[in-house]
Write a protein that holds these residues in place. Structure first.
Motif, PDB file in Angstrom:
ATOM      1  N   PRO A  86      23.247 -85.961  77.981  1.00  7.60           N
ATOM      2  CA  PRO A  86      22.999 -86.278  76.568  1.00  7.60           C
ATOM      3  C   PRO A  86      21.536 -86.591  76.268  1.00  7.60           C
ATOM      4  CG  PRO A  86      25.014 -87.335  77.305  1.00  7.60           C
ATOM      5  CD  PRO A  86      24.372 -86.752  78.524  1.00  7.60           C
ATOM      6  N   ALA A  87      20.761 -86.925  77.319  1.00  7.58           N
ATOM      7  CA  ALA A  87      19.347 -87.251  77.106  1.00  7.58           C
ATOM      8  C   ALA A  87      18.460 -86.013  77.041  1.00  7.58           C
ATOM      9  CB  ALA A  87      18.849 -88.179  78.219  1.00  7.58           C
ATOM     10  N   ALA A  88      19.008 -84.824  77.324  1.00  9.77           N
ATOM     11  CA  ALA A  88      18.183 -83.615  77.391  1.00  9.77           C
ATOM     12  C   ALA A  88      17.533 -83.292  76.050  1.00  9.77           C
ATOM     13  CB  ALA A  88      19.026 -82.440  77.869  1.00  9.77           C
ATOM     14  N   SER A  89      18.292 -83.421  74.963  1.00 10.57           N
ATOM     15  CA  SER A  89      17.732 -83.104  73.641  1.00 10.57           C
ATOM     16  C   SER A  89      16.584 -84.044  73.287  1.00 10.57           C
ATOM     17  CB  SER A  89      18.827 -83.175  72.577  1.00 10.57           C
ATOM     18  OG  SER A  89      19.795 -82.172  72.787  1.00 10.57           O
ATOM     19  N   ALA A  90      16.742 -85.329  73.630  1.00 12.18           N
ATOM     20  CA  ALA A  90      15.675 -86.297  73.357  1.00 12.18           C
ATOM     21  C   ALA A  90      14.443 -85.977  74.183  1.00 12.18           C
ATOM     22  CB  ALA A  90      16.168 -87.716  73.645  1.00 12.18           C
ATOM     23  N   TYR A  91      14.652 -85.536  75.419  1.00 12.38           N
ATOM     24  CA  TYR A  91      13.510 -85.188  76.266  1.00 12.38           C
ATOM     25  C   TYR A  91      12.818 -83.935  75.728  1.00 12.38           C
ATOM     26  CZ  TYR A  91      10.744 -84.247  80.440  1.00 12.38           C
ATOM     27  OH  TYR A  91       9.702 -84.006  81.305  1.00 12.38           O
ATOM     28  N   ALA A  92      13.594 -82.978  75.245  1.00  9.38           N
ATOM     29  CA  ALA A  92      13.003 -81.781  74.643  1.00  9.38           C
ATOM     30  C   ALA A  92      12.160 -82.153  73.432  1.00  9.38           C
ATOM     31  CB  ALA A  92      14.098 -80.796  74.251  1.00  9.38           C
ATOM     32  N   ALA A  93      12.672 -83.067  72.614  1.00  7.04           N
ATOM     33  CA  ALA A  93      11.911 -83.515  71.443  1.00  7.04           C
ATOM     34  C   ALA A  93      10.631 -84.227  71.874  1.00  7.04           C
ATOM     35  CB  ALA A  93      12.771 -84.440  70.583  1.00  7.04           C
ATOM     36  N   TRP A  94      10.721 -85.011  72.947  1.00  2.82           N
ATOM     37  CA  TRP A  94       9.526 -85.707  73.449  1.00  2.82           C
ATOM     38  C   TRP A  94       8.478 -84.712  73.939  1.00  2.82           C
ATOM     39  CZ3 TRP A  94       7.257 -85.867  78.331  1.00  2.82           C
ATOM     40  CH2 TRP A  94       6.224 -86.801  78.474  1.00  2.82           C
ATOM     41  N   LEU A  95       8.914 -83.662  74.635  1.00  2.27           N
ATOM     42  CA  LEU A  95       7.968 -82.640  75.096  1.00  2.27           C
ATOM     43  C   LEU A  95       7.259 -81.986  73.919  1.00  2.27           C
ATOM     44  CD1 LEU A  95       9.934 -80.840  77.971  1.00  2.27           C
ATOM     45  CD2 LEU A  95       7.872 -82.243  78.219  1.00  2.27           C
ATOM     46  N   ARG A  96       8.028 -81.659  72.877  1.00  2.00           N
ATOM     47  CA  ARG A  96       7.410 -81.039  71.697  1.00  2.00           C
ATOM     48  C   ARG A  96       6.423 -81.994  71.043  1.00  2.00           C
ATOM     49  NH1 ARG A  96      12.797 -79.219  70.803  1.00  2.00           N
ATOM     50  NH2 ARG A  96      13.105 -80.855  69.254  1.00  2.00           N
ATOM     51  N   GLN A  97       6.752 -83.275  71.015  1.00  2.00           N
ATOM     52  CA  GLN A  97       5.854 -84.257  70.417  1.00  2.00           C
ATOM     53  C   GLN A  97       4.601 -84.437  71.259  1.00  2.00           C
ATOM     54  OE1 GLN A  97       7.298 -88.302  70.435  1.00  2.00           O
ATOM     55  NE2 GLN A  97       6.117 -88.842  68.619  1.00  2.00           N
ATOM     56  N   ALA A 141      17.389 -85.253  86.124  1.00  2.00           N
ATOM     57  CA  ALA A 141      18.629 -85.988  85.914  1.00  2.00           C
ATOM     58  C   ALA A 141      19.165 -86.656  87.173  1.00  2.00           C
ATOM     59  CB  ALA A 141      19.696 -85.045  85.342  1.00  2.00           C
ATOM     60  N   ARG A 142      18.767 -86.179  88.358  1.00  2.00           N
ATOM     61  CA  ARG A 142      19.304 -86.791  89.572  1.00  2.00           C
ATOM     62  C   ARG A 142      18.561 -88.065  89.959  1.00  2.00           C
ATOM     63  NH1 ARG A 142      16.528 -85.178  94.492  1.00  2.00           N
ATOM     64  NH2 ARG A 142      14.870 -83.665  94.068  1.00  2.00           N
ATOM     65  N   LEU A 143      17.542 -88.420  89.218  1.00  2.00           N
ATOM     66  CA  LEU A 143      16.765 -89.617  89.488  1.00  2.00           C
ATOM     67  C   LEU A 143      17.064 -90.672  88.432  1.00  2.00           C
ATOM     68  CD1 LEU A 143      13.394 -87.821  90.274  1.00  2.00           C
ATOM     69  CD2 LEU A 143      15.097 -88.639  91.920  1.00  2.00           C
ATOM     70  N   PRO A 144      17.051 -91.936  88.786  1.00  2.00           N
ATOM     71  CA  PRO A 144      17.395 -92.994  87.822  1.00  2.00           C
ATOM     72  C   PRO A 144      16.298 -93.212  86.785  1.00  2.00           C
ATOM     73  CG  PRO A 144      16.712 -93.963  89.902  1.00  2.00           C
ATOM     74  CD  PRO A 144      16.789 -92.474  90.137  1.00  2.00           C
ATOM     75  N   GLY A 145      16.691 -93.734  85.624  1.00  2.00           N
ATOM     76  CA  GLY A 145      15.711 -94.051  84.588  1.00  2.00           C
ATOM     77  C   GLY A 145      15.139 -92.797  83.951  1.00  2.00           C
ATOM     78  N   GLU A 146      13.855 -92.852  83.628  1.00  2.00           N
ATOM     79  CA  GLU A 146      13.159 -91.710  83.026  1.00  2.00           C
ATOM     80  C   GLU A 146      11.935 -91.352  83.864  1.00  2.00           C
ATOM     81  OE1 GLU A 146      12.300 -92.812  78.993  1.00  2.00           O
ATOM     82  OE2 GLU A 146      14.274 -92.197  78.304  1.00  2.00           O
ATOM     83  N   GLU A 150       7.813 -90.246  82.835  1.00  2.00           N
ATOM     84  CA  GLU A 150       6.698 -91.052  83.348  1.00  2.00           C
ATOM     85  C   GLU A 150       5.767 -90.199  84.204  1.00  2.00           C
ATOM     86  OE1 GLU A 150       8.655 -94.138  85.434  1.00  2.00           O
ATOM     87  OE2 GLU A 150       9.614 -94.989  83.627  1.00  2.00           O
ATOM     88  N   TYR A 151       6.371 -89.338  85.030  1.00  2.00           N
ATOM     89  CA  TYR A 151       5.582 -88.460  85.894  1.00  2.00           C
ATOM     90  C   TYR A 151       4.729 -87.501  85.064  1.00  2.00           C
ATOM     91  CZ  TYR A 151       4.769 -84.688  89.321  1.00  2.00           C
ATOM     92  OH  TYR A 151       4.203 -83.738  90.117  1.00  2.00           O
ATOM     93  N   VAL A 152       5.333 -86.911  84.041  1.00  2.00           N
ATOM     94  CA  VAL A 152       4.597 -85.977  83.189  1.00  2.00           C
ATOM     95  C   VAL A 152       3.472 -86.703  82.457  1.00  2.00           C
ATOM     96  CG1 VAL A 152       4.772 -84.479  81.172  1.00  2.00           C
ATOM     97  CG2 VAL A 152       6.532 -84.384  82.948  1.00  2.00           C
TER      98      VAL A 152
END
Length: 250
Positions: A86-97, A141-146, A150-152
């Motif tokens: 469910p977090a994928a869409s939010a991450y996609a939006a963050w990448l675009r931002q 997704a296989r790693l905890p948190g975000e 943070e890495y990007v």
């Protein structure tokens, strides 16, 4: 273009090479055209076909007794495919931002395919990890948190510093998506594989040893059953031939 290019129906009817040629030829103008929505539909259909291929590969490898594991001495078990959370869409939006312009194919993969990790060991092909198994981890997704976000952020900040200090050698920013083929085999190697950002074209540029469009890279990988690099081992050919059977072209 003065009339509808009918990209989606042509893509579905088998004119995939022609459609990608037209989409890439538009460059950033694909976002400005009245057919941007249809271009995204083509990228989404590409991702659905790619997900099918991934699921088939994982099933076939699992039936063979393949062990999906980390690329280190521990060789801890790793899920081969994690569909978008469910977090994928939010991450996609963050990448675009963050980057303003992100290739449509990258966003389609993130929303539809998920994370893929085919690193491991085949019982009939001990050096399979040396054959550059497919890895595309965007969401992390296989790693905890975000950790991926943070890495990007850290990679982007370091690149901005390099561009400020030495703009002539900074090059383009590459969003890391996979370890290189040597790291996949638990060997010291080079920089991660990535996707050039920002980029507002339909298809992104995949950067590895020979940069090429992302979809071209994926087609090459799937034609080789998920293991595109020859490891030189006798047992690999039968395994790859069976894995590659009936892969859907993108």
């Amino acid at each position: 273009m003065t009339s509808s290019p009918d990209w989606l129906s042509r893509y579905e009817s088998g004119q995939r090479d022609q459609v990608w040629h037209e989409l890439r030829g538009l460059g950033s103008r694909v976002r400005e055209s009245e057919w941007a929505g249809e271009a995204q539909l083509v990228c989404d259909e590409m991702a659905r076909r790619a997900r099918h291929n991934v699921e088939v590969l994982v099933e076939r490898l699992s039936e063979d007794g393949y062990r999906f594991h980390t690329n280190d001495d521990e060789q801890a078990p790793v899920p081969a495919h994690i569909p978008p959370t469910p977090a994928a869409s939010a991450y996609a939006a963050w990448l675009r931002q963050r980057f303003d312009a992100v290739p449509m194919t990258l966003l389609s993969w993130l929303r539809i395919v998920g994370d893929v990790w085919l690193v491991g060991t085949h019982p009939k092909w001990p050096t399979s990890a040396a054959a550059d198994p497919l890895v595309i981890e965007l969401e992390g997704a296989r790693l905890p948190g975000e950790p991926m976000r943070e890495y990007v952020e850290e990679e982007w900040a370091e690149w901005l510093d390099r561009r400020t200090d030495d703009p002539g050698t900074a090059g383009l920013f590459e969003l890391p998506v996979a370890p290189d083929r040597l790291h996949k085999d638990n060997t010291s190697g080079g920089s991660p594989y990535g996707i050039v950002l920002p980029d507002d074209c339909a298809d992104g540029m995949f950067t590895w040893e020979t940069p090429m469009p992302f979809v071209s890279y994926l087609n090459w990988v799937f034609r080789n059953g998920g293991f595109p690099w020859s490891s030189g081992e006798q047992g690999q050919w039968d395994v790859r031939f069976r894995l590659a059977g009936d892969m859907l072209p993108l």
